[in-house]
Design a protein around this motif. Structure first.
Motif, PDB file in Angstrom:
ATOM      1  N   GLY A 409     -20.435  -1.480 -16.440  1.00  0.00           N
ATOM      2  CA  GLY A 409     -20.582  -2.218 -17.685  1.00  0.00           C
ATOM      3  C   GLY A 409     -20.245  -3.685 -17.645  1.00  0.00           C
ATOM      4  O   GLY A 409     -20.666  -4.430 -18.540  1.00  0.00           O
ATOM      5  N   GLY A 410     -19.453  -4.137 -16.651  1.00  0.00           N
ATOM      6  CA  GLY A 410     -19.112  -5.541 -16.722  1.00  0.00           C
ATOM      7  C   GLY A 410     -18.166  -5.991 -15.631  1.00  0.00           C
ATOM      8  O   GLY A 410     -17.758  -5.219 -14.757  1.00  0.00           O
ATOM      9  N   LEU A 411     -17.807  -7.255 -15.748  1.00  0.00           N
ATOM     10  CA  LEU A 411     -16.974  -7.942 -14.772  1.00  0.00           C
ATOM     11  C   LEU A 411     -15.898  -8.706 -15.513  1.00  0.00           C
ATOM     12  O   LEU A 411     -16.179  -9.412 -16.483  1.00  0.00           O
ATOM     13  CB  LEU A 411     -17.848  -8.907 -13.969  1.00  0.00           C
ATOM     14  CG  LEU A 411     -17.291  -9.571 -12.724  1.00  0.00           C
ATOM     15  CD1 LEU A 411     -16.991  -8.526 -11.659  1.00  0.00           C
ATOM     16  CD2 LEU A 411     -18.303 -10.588 -12.190  1.00  0.00           C
ATOM     17  N   HIS A 412     -14.646  -8.543 -15.067  1.00  0.00           N
ATOM     18  CA  HIS A 412     -13.496  -9.230 -15.673  1.00  0.00           C
ATOM     19  C   HIS A 412     -12.794  -9.992 -14.551  1.00  0.00           C
ATOM     20  O   HIS A 412     -12.191  -9.383 -13.660  1.00  0.00           O
ATOM     21  CB  HIS A 412     -12.561  -8.197 -16.300  1.00  0.00           C
ATOM     22  CG  HIS A 412     -11.355  -8.770 -16.975  1.00  0.00           C
ATOM     23  ND1 HIS A 412     -10.952  -8.357 -18.231  1.00  0.00           N
ATOM     24  CD2 HIS A 412     -10.460  -9.707 -16.605  1.00  0.00           C
ATOM     25  CE1 HIS A 412      -9.855  -9.020 -18.576  1.00  0.00           C
ATOM     26  NE2 HIS A 412      -9.545  -9.848 -17.591  1.00  0.00           N
ATOM     27  N   ILE A 413     -12.892 -11.337 -14.578  1.00  0.00           N
ATOM     28  CA  ILE A 413     -12.381 -12.103 -13.446  1.00  0.00           C
ATOM     29  C   ILE A 413     -11.548 -13.293 -13.907  1.00  0.00           C
ATOM     30  O   ILE A 413     -11.713 -13.803 -15.010  1.00  0.00           O
ATOM     31  CB  ILE A 413     -13.522 -12.614 -12.529  1.00  0.00           C
ATOM     32  CG1 ILE A 413     -14.564 -13.372 -13.347  1.00  0.00           C
ATOM     33  CG2 ILE A 413     -14.142 -11.478 -11.766  1.00  0.00           C
ATOM     34  CD1 ILE A 413     -15.637 -13.997 -12.491  1.00  0.00           C
ATOM     35  N   GLU A 414     -10.645 -13.686 -13.017  1.00  0.00           N
ATOM     36  CA  GLU A 414      -9.858 -14.899 -13.229  1.00  0.00           C
ATOM     37  C   GLU A 414     -10.569 -16.043 -12.514  1.00  0.00           C
ATOM     38  O   GLU A 414     -10.777 -15.993 -11.295  1.00  0.00           O
ATOM     39  CB  GLU A 414      -8.437 -14.705 -12.703  1.00  0.00           C
ATOM     40  CG  GLU A 414      -7.667 -13.690 -13.523  1.00  0.00           C
ATOM     41  CD  GLU A 414      -6.271 -13.402 -13.002  1.00  0.00           C
ATOM     42  OE1 GLU A 414      -5.445 -12.953 -13.805  1.00  0.00           O
ATOM     43  OE2 GLU A 414      -6.021 -13.609 -11.794  1.00  0.00           O
ATOM     44  N   LEU A 415     -10.937 -17.058 -13.276  1.00  0.00           N
ATOM     45  CA  LEU A 415     -11.729 -18.149 -12.727  1.00  0.00           C
ATOM     46  C   LEU A 415     -11.351 -19.455 -13.403  1.00  0.00           C
ATOM     47  O   LEU A 415     -10.700 -19.486 -14.442  1.00  0.00           O
ATOM     48  CB  LEU A 415     -13.224 -17.873 -12.911  1.00  0.00           C
ATOM     49  CG  LEU A 415     -13.756 -17.659 -14.341  1.00  0.00           C
ATOM     50  CD1 LEU A 415     -13.972 -18.970 -15.088  1.00  0.00           C
ATOM     51  CD2 LEU A 415     -15.051 -16.869 -14.304  1.00  0.00           C
ATOM     52  N   THR A 416     -11.794 -20.534 -12.805  1.00  0.00           N
ATOM     53  CA  THR A 416     -11.635 -21.857 -13.383  1.00  0.00           C
ATOM     54  C   THR A 416     -12.910 -22.641 -13.113  1.00  0.00           C
ATOM     55  O   THR A 416     -13.667 -22.316 -12.195  1.00  0.00           O
ATOM     56  CB  THR A 416     -10.423 -22.598 -12.785  1.00  0.00           C
ATOM     57  OG1 THR A 416     -10.357 -23.919 -13.322  1.00  0.00           O
ATOM     58  CG2 THR A 416     -10.511 -22.692 -11.271  1.00  0.00           C
ATOM     59  N   GLY A 417     -13.133 -23.660 -13.909  1.00  0.00           N
ATOM     60  CA  GLY A 417     -14.287 -24.516 -13.691  1.00  0.00           C
ATOM     61  C   GLY A 417     -14.010 -25.647 -12.733  1.00  0.00           C
ATOM     62  O   GLY A 417     -14.874 -26.506 -12.519  1.00  0.00           O
ATOM     63  N   ASP A 418     -12.836 -25.665 -12.138  1.00  0.00           N
ATOM     64  CA  ASP A 418     -12.426 -26.778 -11.288  1.00  0.00           C
ATOM     65  C   ASP A 418     -12.560 -26.428  -9.808  1.00  0.00           C
ATOM     66  O   ASP A 418     -12.675 -25.264  -9.420  1.00  0.00           O
ATOM     67  CB  ASP A 418     -10.983 -27.164 -11.603  1.00  0.00           C
ATOM     68  CG  ASP A 418     -10.824 -27.609 -13.046  1.00  0.00           C
ATOM     69  OD1 ASP A 418     -11.730 -28.297 -13.549  1.00  0.00           O
ATOM     70  OD2 ASP A 418      -9.798 -27.262 -13.675  1.00  0.00           O
ATOM     71  N   ASP A 419     -12.481 -27.472  -8.972  1.00  0.00           N
ATOM     72  CA  ASP A 419     -12.648 -27.323  -7.526  1.00  0.00           C
ATOM     73  C   ASP A 419     -11.302 -27.010  -6.872  1.00  0.00           C
ATOM     74  O   ASP A 419     -10.826 -27.750  -6.014  1.00  0.00           O
ATOM     75  CB  ASP A 419     -13.240 -28.616  -6.957  1.00  0.00           C
ATOM     76  CG  ASP A 419     -13.657 -28.475  -5.498  1.00  0.00           C
ATOM     77  OD1 ASP A 419     -13.791 -27.333  -5.029  1.00  0.00           O
ATOM     78  OD2 ASP A 419     -13.834 -29.520  -4.837  1.00  0.00           O
ATOM     79  N   VAL A 420     -10.712 -25.886  -7.273  1.00  0.00           N
ATOM     80  CA  VAL A 420      -9.400 -25.526  -6.754  1.00  0.00           C
ATOM     81  C   VAL A 420      -9.541 -24.787  -5.425  1.00  0.00           C
ATOM     82  O   VAL A 420     -10.622 -24.324  -5.049  1.00  0.00           O
ATOM     83  CB  VAL A 420      -8.616 -24.654  -7.764  1.00  0.00           C
ATOM     84  CG1 VAL A 420      -8.409 -25.411  -9.073  1.00  0.00           C
ATOM     85  CG2 VAL A 420      -9.313 -23.326  -8.007  1.00  0.00           C
ATOM     86  N   THR A 421      -8.423 -24.678  -4.723  1.00  0.00           N
ATOM     87  CA  THR A 421      -8.378 -23.943  -3.451  1.00  0.00           C
ATOM     88  C   THR A 421      -7.294 -22.874  -3.573  1.00  0.00           C
ATOM     89  O   THR A 421      -6.174 -23.059  -3.118  1.00  0.00           O
ATOM     90  CB  THR A 421      -8.065 -24.894  -2.276  1.00  0.00           C
ATOM     91  OG1 THR A 421      -6.843 -25.601  -2.565  1.00  0.00           O
ATOM     92  CG2 THR A 421      -9.184 -25.900  -2.095  1.00  0.00           C
ATOM     93  N   GLU A 422      -7.640 -21.765  -4.209  1.00  0.00           N
ATOM     94  CA  GLU A 422      -6.651 -20.718  -4.499  1.00  0.00           C
ATOM     95  C   GLU A 422      -7.028 -19.370  -3.884  1.00  0.00           C
ATOM     96  O   GLU A 422      -6.144 -18.576  -3.579  1.00  0.00           O
ATOM     97  CB  GLU A 422      -6.469 -20.593  -6.014  1.00  0.00           C
ATOM     98  CG  GLU A 422      -5.905 -21.869  -6.627  1.00  0.00           C
ATOM     99  CD  GLU A 422      -5.889 -21.882  -8.147  1.00  0.00           C
ATOM    100  OE1 GLU A 422      -5.464 -22.902  -8.726  1.00  0.00           O
ATOM    101  OE2 GLU A 422      -6.300 -20.886  -8.768  1.00  0.00           O
TER     102      GLU A 422
END
Length: 467
Positions: A409-422
């Motif tokens: 049914g779906g995808l739940h993710i931790e994300l950012t719109g920035d160019d991070v290196t994590e």
């Protein structure tokens, strides 16, 4: 332990309706007798009472009718007629409430949604982990660096990230500040969505900066070109839709701090039902889903669509007990199971849960959180995740549903719109020794925008196959 608060009715009656006051009294009485995990040790109970009283006088952040609309969309997800995309920061920060930050997260979600919609040929329900994701559960109540031990950072809504004694003291005024930060985030989001930024004709404009030259960004540009052709064709034959110019974007967060959530629970004037107006969709985490606990009791009493995280130790009987508590009427769109198993466990742990739910006739939305089960500490000491393992858990999620004949049914993710290196890896790869370059999260590692877009293309391919 969540403690019932002094309601000070003679003061609150000026700003709180009688129905809301009765609801708050019922909630605090019911929850106050139950164990509540992951709550701060507030040093000043009177200051907490004052903050809660102020929150109770505030306008709602979202409206009950919007929550009902989302529940209808999630019912479509549970029937296999739509796909849920839920993403945003691990832990929002007060300093992150800026136009640039909100716009960049919105870009990421919009780009991912375009990729998924184009591939799957079905609606994508867009929900942000935003405007309320300020509290975080912790595995330990304290943090030690060298010979200094201080209270753990529990999110900007509780205490400060700086490793100082003063910053780590829980401050109830942060509850009120979190409300205002959430309101500002929602205002920015609504302005972007309603002001033309989400117009599908802007599909190329979302692919700016560092993303455009990445492998995923170049692949997105080719897709955007095909969309441009389709839009020009529609315009040529005089077919235009308002749906091309705006999107529905809903807010969500973990319902962790009970003082905050109960203070923002109100009676809907249309129906007389209680809604948590701090967000459209709230979920109960893996660490707070005790059947006899205050968090599940709270969630069972509100009309919002509810999510609950389930990990690899969840048994089929546990799953059904959660469903009986949170969705006894088996209402379509009410309940979402967010699985967080880990890449190495999902193919074994998930099938028995789906089989039990299917055999019982339970209809819920199944959503994959491929982040939390794949966290490890790099040699540098940074908490990180391998992008390949995130991808593998998503593949496993789809494989299990294909085998069971059910809908992923779906995808739940931790994300950012920035160019991070994590998070390490990805098509524009980040190595473990490069994590320190732009490691900016205050809690868990997030996918940057190129990694998020790359993941969207993988899910799009899986959805094409599933459909």
């Amino acid at each position: 332990m969540f403690r019932p608060r002094d309601r000070r009715g003679h003061t609150l009656s000026r700003v709180t309706s009688h129905a809301d006051s009765e609801l708050f009294a019922d909630l605090t009485a019911a929850l106050g007798s139950l164990p509540a995990a992951q709550q701060p040790d507030w040093p000043n109970p009177v200051a907490v009472d004052e903050a809660v009283a102020e929150l109770r006088s505030m306008p709602p952040l979202v409206f009950a009718g919007e929550c009902d609309q989302l529940r209808e969309h999630l019912a479509a997800v549970s029937r296999g007629e739509a796909f849920l995309l839920q993403g945003g920061d691990c832990a929002e920060t007060f300093d992150g409430v800026t136009a640039d930050n909100v716009r960049n997260k919105l870009k990421t979600l919009l780009q991912m949604a375009v990729v998924l919609t184009y591939a799957a040929g079905m609606p994508v329900v867009k929900v942000g982990r935003l405007a309320g994701q300020y509290a975080k559960p912790r595995s330990k109540p304290t943090e030690t660096r060298g010979d200094v031990t201080l209270p753990a950072f529990r999110g900007d809504i509780v205490n400060g990230f700086e490793f100082t004694e003063a910053a780590r003291v829980p401050d109830p005024r942060r509850l009120v500040r979190a409300y205002h930060a959430s309101a500002a985030t929602l205002n920015l989001t609504r302005a972007f969505v309603g002001g033309g930024f989400a117009d599908l004709h802007q599909v190329h404009a979302w692919n700016t900066d560092f993303v455009r030259t990445s492998p995923a960004g170049q692949r997105y540009e080719r897709l955007a070109g095909r969309l441009d052709q389709a839009l020009r064709f529609m315009r040529a034959i005089d077919i235009e839709s308002e749906n091309l110019r705006t999107v529905e974007l809903y807010s969500s967060h973990e319902a962790l701090l009970l003082e905050y959530e109960t203070a923002l629970t109100r009676v809907d004037a249309r129906t007389g039902a209680p809604y948590d107006v701090s967000g459209h969709f709230v979920w109960i985490g893996e660490r707070t889903r005790q059947l006899d606990g205050a968090h599940l009791e709270f969630a069972s009493r509100i009309r919002n669509p509810i999510g609950v995280k389930v990990g690899p130790t969840t048994s089929p009987d546990d799953l059904m007990a959660l469903a009986d508590k949170l969705d006894p009427e088996r209402e379509p769109g009410r309940l979402t199971f967010v699985t967080r198993m880990g890449a190495g466990k999902i193919r074994d742990a998930l099938p028995p849960l789906i089989q039990k739910a299917t055999a019982s006739g339970l209809v819920a939305s199944w959503v994959c959180d491929p982040m939390h089960g794949n966290t490890y500490e790099a040699p540098s000491g940074h908490k990180t995740r391998k992008f390949d393992e995130v991808m593998d858990e998503v593949r496993g999620f789809f494989e299990v549903h294909a085998a069971q004949g059910t809908h992923p049914g779906g995808l739940h993710i931790e994300l950012t719109g920035d160019d991070v290196t994590e998070c390490v890896g990805g098509g524009d790869p980040i190595a473990e020794d490069g994590l320190s370059s732009r490691y900016e999260t205050v809690c868990d590692p997030r996918l940057n925008r190129t990694q998020s877009l790359e993941l969207a293309f993988l899910v799009a391919e899986l959805l094409e196959t599933a459909n």
